[in-house]
Design a protein around this motif. Structure first.
Motif, PDB file in Angstrom:
ATOM      1  N   UNK A  67      35.917 -11.865  -9.269  1.00  0.00           N
ATOM      2  CA  UNK A  67      36.937 -11.501 -10.455  1.00  0.00           C
ATOM      3  C   UNK A  67      36.949 -10.040 -10.118  1.00  0.00           C
ATOM      4  N   UNK A  68      38.293  -9.493 -10.907  1.00  0.00           N
ATOM      5  CA  UNK A  68      38.190  -7.874 -10.623  1.00  0.00           C
ATOM      6  C   UNK A  68      37.039  -7.214 -11.410  1.00  0.00           C
ATOM      7  N   UNK A  69      36.453  -6.344 -11.049  1.00  0.00           N
ATOM      8  CA  UNK A  69      35.204  -5.726 -11.560  1.00  0.00           C
ATOM      9  C   UNK A  69      35.469  -4.128 -11.846  1.00  0.00           C
ATOM     10  N   UNK A  70      35.002  -3.602 -12.981  1.00  0.00           N
ATOM     11  CA  UNK A  70      35.292  -2.085 -13.165  1.00  0.00           C
ATOM     12  C   UNK A  70      34.002  -1.150 -12.839  1.00  0.00           C
ATOM     13  N   UNK A  71      34.298  -0.206 -12.077  1.00  0.00           N
ATOM     14  CA  UNK A  71      33.044   0.434 -11.873  1.00  0.00           C
ATOM     15  C   UNK A  71      33.549   2.131 -12.086  1.00  0.00           C
ATOM     16  N   UNK A  72      32.483   2.965 -12.153  1.00  0.00           N
ATOM     17  CA  UNK A  72      33.087   4.368 -12.094  1.00  0.00           C
ATOM     18  C   UNK A  72      34.183   4.900 -11.311  1.00  0.00           C
ATOM     19  N   UNK A  73      34.389   4.304 -10.259  1.00  0.00           N
ATOM     20  CA  UNK A  73      35.161   4.708  -9.306  1.00  0.00           C
ATOM     21  C   UNK A  73      36.949   3.923  -9.610  1.00  0.00           C
ATOM     22  N   UNK A  74      36.898   3.126 -10.376  1.00  0.00           N
ATOM     23  CA  UNK A  74      38.001   2.218 -10.855  1.00  0.00           C
ATOM     24  C   UNK A  74      37.781   0.679 -10.494  1.00  0.00           C
ATOM     25  N   UNK A  75      38.805   0.068 -10.204  1.00  0.00           N
ATOM     26  CA  UNK A  75      38.542  -1.414 -10.547  1.00  0.00           C
ATOM     27  C   UNK A  75      38.679  -2.144  -9.061  1.00  0.00           C
ATOM     28  N   UNK A  76      37.719  -3.159  -8.853  1.00  0.00           N
ATOM     29  CA  UNK A  76      37.598  -3.579  -7.351  1.00  0.00           C
ATOM     30  C   UNK A  76      37.818  -4.941  -7.307  1.00  0.00           C
TER      31      UNK A  76
ATOM     32  N   UNK B   3       1.035  -1.175  -0.057  1.00  0.00           N
ATOM     33  CA  UNK B   3      -0.013   0.036   0.099  1.00  0.00           C
ATOM     34  C   UNK B   3       0.934   1.293  -0.109  1.00  0.00           C
ATOM     35  N   UNK B   4       2.322   1.321  -0.512  1.00  0.00           N
ATOM     36  CA  UNK B   4       3.017   2.398  -0.566  1.00  0.00           C
ATOM     37  C   UNK B   4       3.875   2.328   0.711  1.00  0.00           C
ATOM     38  N   UNK B   5       3.534   1.505   1.573  1.00  0.00           N
ATOM     39  CA  UNK B   5       4.668   1.716   2.786  1.00  0.00           C
ATOM     40  C   UNK B   5       5.664   0.608   2.653  1.00  0.00           C
ATOM     41  N   UNK B   6       6.790   1.042   3.175  1.00  0.00           N
ATOM     42  CA  UNK B   6       7.886  -0.027   3.003  1.00  0.00           C
ATOM     43  C   UNK B   6       7.785  -1.125   4.041  1.00  0.00           C
ATOM     44  N   UNK B   7       8.072  -2.307   3.658  1.00  0.00           N
ATOM     45  CA  UNK B   7       8.007  -3.483   4.532  1.00  0.00           C
ATOM     46  C   UNK B   7       8.773  -3.140   5.789  1.00  0.00           C
ATOM     47  N   UNK B   8       8.638  -3.987   6.689  1.00  0.00           N
ATOM     48  CA  UNK B   8       9.403  -3.745   8.156  1.00  0.00           C
ATOM     49  C   UNK B   8      10.453  -4.430   8.290  1.00  0.00           C
ATOM     50  N   UNK B   9      11.037  -5.161   7.127  1.00  0.00           N
ATOM     51  CA  UNK B   9      12.271  -5.779   7.118  1.00  0.00           C
ATOM     52  C   UNK B   9      12.905  -5.549   6.028  1.00  0.00           C
ATOM     53  N   UNK B  10      14.251  -5.299   5.922  1.00  0.00           N
ATOM     54  CA  UNK B  10      14.864  -5.323   4.717  1.00  0.00           C
ATOM     55  C   UNK B  10      16.122  -6.295   4.663  1.00  0.00           C
ATOM     56  N   UNK B  11      16.513  -6.754   3.507  1.00  0.00           N
ATOM     57  CA  UNK B  11      17.687  -7.348   3.385  1.00  0.00           C
ATOM     58  C   UNK B  11      18.969  -6.629   3.430  1.00  0.00           C
ATOM     59  N   UNK B  12      20.216  -6.854   4.035  1.00  0.00           N
ATOM     60  CA  UNK B  12      21.600  -6.338   4.094  1.00  0.00           C
ATOM     61  C   UNK B  12      22.467  -7.258   3.698  1.00  0.00           C
ATOM     62  N   UNK B  13      23.575  -6.569   3.279  1.00  0.00           N
ATOM     63  CA  UNK B  13      24.887  -7.307   2.781  1.00  0.00           C
ATOM     64  C   UNK B  13      26.071  -6.829   3.401  1.00  0.00           C
ATOM     65  N   UNK B  14      27.022  -7.321   4.061  1.00  0.00           N
ATOM     66  CA  UNK B  14      28.015  -7.026   4.635  1.00  0.00           C
ATOM     67  C   UNK B  14      29.203  -7.560   3.561  1.00  0.00           C
ATOM     68  N   UNK B  15      30.011  -6.468   2.852  1.00  0.00           N
ATOM     69  CA  UNK B  15      31.059  -7.000   1.991  1.00  0.00           C
ATOM     70  C   UNK B  15      32.247  -6.088   2.268  1.00  0.00           C
ATOM     71  N   UNK B  16      33.383  -6.353   1.787  1.00  0.00           N
ATOM     72  CA  UNK B  16      34.531  -5.607   1.690  1.00  0.00           C
ATOM     73  C   UNK B  16      35.158  -5.639   0.279  1.00  0.00           C
ATOM     74  N   UNK B  17      36.172  -4.782  -0.003  1.00  0.00           N
ATOM     75  CA  UNK B  17      36.842  -4.724  -1.512  1.00  0.00           C
ATOM     76  C   UNK B  17      38.099  -3.945  -1.126  1.00  0.00           C
ATOM     77  N   UNK B  18      38.804  -4.395  -2.273  1.00  0.00           N
ATOM     78  CA  UNK B  18      40.174  -3.478  -2.524  1.00  0.00           C
ATOM     79  C   UNK B  18      39.574  -2.642  -3.787  1.00  0.00           C
ATOM     80  N   UNK B  19      39.941  -1.159  -3.716  1.00  0.00           N
ATOM     81  CA  UNK B  19      39.836  -0.390  -4.754  1.00  0.00           C
ATOM     82  C   UNK B  19      41.072  -0.213  -5.144  1.00  0.00           C
ATOM     83  N   UNK B  20      41.330   0.051  -6.656  1.00  0.00           N
ATOM     84  CA  UNK B  20      42.623   0.440  -7.324  1.00  0.00           C
ATOM     85  C   UNK B  20      42.018   1.713  -8.316  1.00  0.00           C
ATOM     86  N   UNK B  21      42.276   2.956  -8.031  1.00  0.00           N
ATOM     87  CA  UNK B  21      41.666   3.995  -9.037  1.00  0.00           C
ATOM     88  C   UNK B  21      42.792   4.174 -10.170  1.00  0.00           C
TER      89      UNK B  21
END
Length: 467
Positions: free
Chosen positions: A404-413, A313-331
């Motif tokens: 695997x290494x992935x490319x984003x607008x910030x660099x390679x992760x 009905x337009x109201x967000x559900x009372x539970x949300x999924x979350x992910x905890x991650x870490x990365x290495x960024x090379x600009x």
């Protein structure tokens, strides 16, 4: 890449791509609502493209319509129509008959041209650096280089200079919209909305206003025998039991699903409920975020469904999924090319897999991001917290799996998912979610009125019908 730099980024729109993956009803809404911003997807070169080639024989051009003294030509309409039809086909969406699609497409082109003229008259400018940055973003969204982007466009009959021009026009229109259209939400509006939603009897069982579902599809061949169908249904049931036993849904989707959404961890994206198949909505109607349904049978096969987010009905559900991650960024720098960064991170992954190095230690020593001192840990984040190219890879990983290494607008992760969880939404967070929903709704309505006003003030003369 500190966490705040991964705030949601709207995907880039371009005049090259209209009406992505939309049925006819949604096509009409897309033309009517200039606020919709489809994600730009560059098609891989087809074996035999239907787009007009530079050397192909073309009929004499003529004017279809004039907008404030500027023409829209038949060749422009034909090129736009062919590209739109091609994109719809590649998305697996039924292509409307041309006698239905053409009038809508022409009206969209008229509206876009009127808005572009208003942006040009306002004195707004888009410099070359902004255009180049947008082009690089398009390439990264599609996980290709700019050179590969240029090659694909050329192979598909699209002039690269024209592509850049259309990108510049879209950036100009977008900047004008941002300047002209404002939508603020007051605390009293949030209070009224919450009172209204909480006062609705039976709201929990009502049809949801919006859903984000993930699926794992076990495909069934069109002419499958009853024995084959039974075997595939049993396989789907086994997959469902694995998920219920704790297996990571996104990883199973990436590994097993026959759906086009497998690359995004099975997620089909937050959209209005009427843009999902009715059987998906019915199967998940009584479920909260994190709930599972299936196997659900459709013409394509058996679907295992997971509710990622539900707005009841337009109201967000009372539970949300979350992910905890870490990365290495090379600009990327003139000294560190994309290829060199990918090679370096691939070496890190091999060392981690062989037990010769620790991810957190490598992040502290090498990552060029504010999270480096925390071993690359990005903390707990909900869906939509990171840029799409990063989140797509993250959603496809299982716990402790390294990408695997992935490319984003910030660099390679180099990215690793540590764990996932589902948490209740605090009252404060729920108010902010409601604020965002109300702001988006008000902005869409304001954009429609603004676009209608621009269109209404434009002088439009229709000449000859397109051919």
């Amino acid at each position: 890449m500190t966490k705040h730099r991964f705030l949601p980024v709207r995907p880039l729109s371009a005049a090259l791509v209209l009406l992505l993956a939309l049925p006819l009803g949604a096509v009409q809404a897309q033309i009517a609502r200039p606020s919709a911003t489809p994600r730009l997807v560059v098609p891989a070169p087809p074996a035999a493209s239907t787009a007009p080639r530079a050397g192909a024989q073309r009929q004499a051009d003529f004017i279809v319509a004039v907008v404030n003294s500027e023409p829209i030509t038949n060749n422009e309409v034909r090129a736009k129509l062919l590209r739109t039809e091609q994109m719809l086909k590649q998305q697996g969406t039924p292509v409307p008959p041309r006698n239905e699609l053409l009038p809508q497409l022409i009206e969209r082109m008229i509206s876009d041209k009127a808005q572009l003229q208003a942006a040009q008259a306002s004195g707004l400018k888009i410099d070359d650096n902004a255009v180049e940055g947008a082009v690089q973003t398009v390439a990264r969204q599609n996980q290709i280089t700019v050179d590969e982007l240029r090659r694909r466009l050329t192979a598909d009959g699209i002039d690269y200079a024209q592509f850049r021009s259309e990108i510049r026009d879209e950036l100009l229109i977008s900047r004008l919209r941002q300047r002209e259209v404002k939508a603020d939400v007051s605390e009293s509006e949030i209070d009224a909305y919450l009172r209204d939603q909480q006062g609705q009897p039976g709201a929990a069982s009502a049809a949801p206003a919006a859903l984000n579902l993930a699926e794992i599809l076990v495909a069934v061949p069109e002419n499958a025998t009853p024995d084959q169908v039974a075997s595939l249904q049993a396989r789907a049931q086994q997959v469902l039991e694995r998920v219920r036993a704790g297996a990571d849904f996104a990883a199973l989707a990436a590994e097993l699903s026959a759906s086009a959404s497998r690359g995004n961890g099975g997620q089909m994206g937050l959209r209005s409920a009427d843009r999902y198949p009715p059987l998906f909505v019915e199967a998940t109607q009584s479920l909260r975020a994190g709930g599972l349904a299936g196997p659900v049978r459709s013409a394509a096969g058996f679907h295992i469904l997971k509710v990622i987010e539900k707005r009841q009905g337009g109201l967000p559900d009372a539970v949300v999924a979350q992910t905890r991650a870490r990365h290495i960024l090379l600009r990327l720098t003139p000294q560190l090319t994309e290829a060199a960064a990918i090679e370096k991170l691939a070496g890190f992954k091999k060392r981690i897999a062989a037990g010769q190095a620790d991810f957190a230690a490598l992040a502290r020593e090498n990552s060029q991001d504010g999270s480096a001192k925390e071993g690359g840990d990005l903390g707990w984040a909900p869906a939509g917290a990171f840029v799409p190219e990063f989140e797509k890879v993250m959603n496809a990983l299982g716990p402790n799996q390294v990408s695997d290494p992935l490319v984003s607008r910030f660099g390679v992760h180099l990215l690793q998912v540590l764990e996932r969880r589902e948490v209740p939404v605090s009252p404060r967070d729920q108010r902010e979610m409601v604020r965002g929903m109300l702001r988006e709704k008000k902005q869409e309505e304001a954009l429609v009125r603004w676009a209608e006003d621009i269109r209404g003030r434009a002088y439009v003369e229709f000449r000859e019908p397109p051919q």
